[in-house]
Design a protein around this motif. Structure first.
Motif, short mmCIF file in Angstrom:
data_model
loop_
_atom_site.label_atom_id
_atom_site.label_comp_id
_atom_site.label_asym_id
_atom_site.label_seq_id
_atom_site.Cartn_x
_atom_site.Cartn_y
_atom_site.Cartn_z
N ALA A 142 0.84 -1.19 0.00
CA ALA A 142 0.00 0.00 0.00
C ALA A 142 0.88 1.25 0.00
O ALA A 142 2.05 1.20 0.37
CB ALA A 142 -0.91 0.00 1.23
N LYS A 143 0.32 2.35 -0.43
CA LYS A 143 1.06 3.60 -0.49
C LYS A 143 1.64 3.92 0.89
O LYS A 143 0.95 3.87 1.91
CB LYS A 143 0.14 4.73 -0.95
N VAL B 192 -4.30 -4.64 -3.51
CA VAL B 192 -3.37 -3.86 -2.69
C VAL B 192 -3.75 -2.38 -2.70
O VAL B 192 -3.78 -1.72 -1.67
CB VAL B 192 -1.92 -4.06 -3.18
N GLU B 193 -4.07 -1.87 -3.87
CA GLU B 193 -4.44 -0.46 -4.00
C GLU B 193 -5.67 -0.12 -3.18
O GLU B 193 -5.77 0.97 -2.60
CB GLU B 193 -4.69 -0.11 -5.47
N LEU B 194 -6.62 -1.04 -3.13
CA LEU B 194 -7.88 -0.80 -2.42
C LEU B 194 -7.79 -1.08 -0.93
O LEU B 194 -8.76 -0.89 -0.20
CB LEU B 194 -8.99 -1.67 -3.04
N GLY C 232 1.37 -7.89 -2.14
CA GLY C 232 1.18 -8.87 -3.21
C GLY C 232 2.44 -8.91 -4.06
O GLY C 232 3.34 -8.08 -3.88
N ILE C 233 2.51 -9.86 -4.95
CA ILE C 233 3.65 -9.92 -5.87
C ILE C 233 3.13 -9.65 -7.28
O ILE C 233 2.21 -10.34 -7.76
CB ILE C 233 4.36 -11.29 -5.80
N VAL C 234 3.72 -8.64 -7.90
CA VAL C 234 3.30 -8.22 -9.24
C VAL C 234 4.55 -8.00 -10.09
O VAL C 234 5.67 -8.22 -9.64
CB VAL C 234 2.45 -6.94 -9.18
N LYS D 197 -0.34 4.84 -6.55
CA LYS D 197 -1.39 4.24 -5.72
C LYS D 197 -0.87 3.04 -4.94
O LYS D 197 -1.55 2.54 -4.04
CB LYS D 197 -2.57 3.82 -6.59
N ALA D 198 0.29 2.55 -5.31
CA ALA D 198 0.93 1.43 -4.61
C ALA D 198 2.43 1.62 -4.73
O ALA D 198 2.91 2.37 -5.59
CB ALA D 198 0.51 0.09 -5.21
#
Length: 261
Positions: free
Chosen positions: A126-127, A186-188, A194-196, A207-208
């Motif tokens: 998260a941010k 994650v953004e919400l 998470g893994i991206v 946003k992340a």
């Protein structure tokens, strides 16, 4: 003076009128802008991995500008979903997946693939990174909500590989159908991490946040592109796939954070 129409004259008048109709129509097309058969545009449908969503919109606009006779229609999803569409005979012209394994499994349905870009994994938080996540082993923290892509999704398979290599056991709160769904969680605030892909963090536009994974712990994703044998525009599809490896497309991909093939 009134001229009487004989049967022969009547037939000639009808023939003349019939010939004038298409000529009038042609004149209307020339002035009204409707294109004739030779001038028709070609619409290519491209099935592409979800992680290409943003960059392909930019690339598509550039391609259409350079190829005014062609328009591109993109369909984005997890590579496993795209493969299922191809197997079901979906009417499309080209395919770009986020791994070579998926593309290799479609060899009967595609032309020869070529890798157009590569990508690396990062940890998405998260941010502001409120959970102070610094490395992969932090994902094992008690109470941490981690979301991963499902194992049949390329990024999910890559994630499993990097975690297993480090001897880590992470129990995700959910397994998502594509990488953008992981990022969205994650953004919400529905997940702490998470893994991206690295490019997804770039696309998140603040946003992340992304925590880098060291190269010796990471996995490299390859993006192969190929034409589809069901395409009704084989030449145009091949031209687009070739363009993806050219200098213009490669600059667009690099600007979005993708690595060279």
């Amino acid at each position: 003076m009134t001229i009487a129409l004989t049967p022969r004259r009547t037939a000639a008048a009808a023939l003349t009128a019939a010939l004038l109709v298409p000529l009038a129509a042609c004149g209307s097309e020339a002035s009204g802008g409707t294109k004739d058969e030779a001038g028709k545009k070609t619409e290519l449908t491209v099935l592409a991995a979800a992680s290409l969503t943003d960059v392909f919109k930019t690339a598509g606009a550039a391609y259409e500008k350079a190829h005014p006779g062609t328009t591109l229609k993109f369909s984005f999803a997890g590579s496993q979903d795209l493969a299922a569409q191809v197997k079901q005979g979906a009417p499309a012209d080209a395919l770009v997946t986020a791994d070579e394994k998926t593309m290799d499994g479609l060899s009967d349905d595609t032309g020869s693939p070529s890798v157009i870009a590569r990508n690396r994994l990062v940890i998405a938080t998260a941010k502001g990174n409120p959970k102070n996540i610094k490395e992969l082993k932090d994902l094992e923290k008690s109470g941490l909500k981690v979301v991963l892509a499902a194992p049949e999704v390329p990024v999910g398979r890559y994630s499993e590989q990097v975690l297993e290599r480090q001897g880590l056991t992470v129990k995700p709160v959910s397994q998502e159908p594509n990488v953008r769904a992981v990022l969205s969680k994650v953004e919400l605030g529905e997940a702490d991490a998470g893994i991206v892909y690295k490019t997804d963090i770039t696309a998140a536009d603040g946003k992340a946040e992304g925590i880098d994974i060291p190269d010796d712990q990471n996995a490299v994703a390859a993006y192969p592109a190929a034409t589809l044998k069901v395409s009704e525009h084989a030449d145009a599809a091949a031209e687009f796939v070739k363009w993806l490896s050219g200098s213009e497309a490669q600059k667009i991909l690099a600007d979005a954070g993708f690595q060279k093939p």
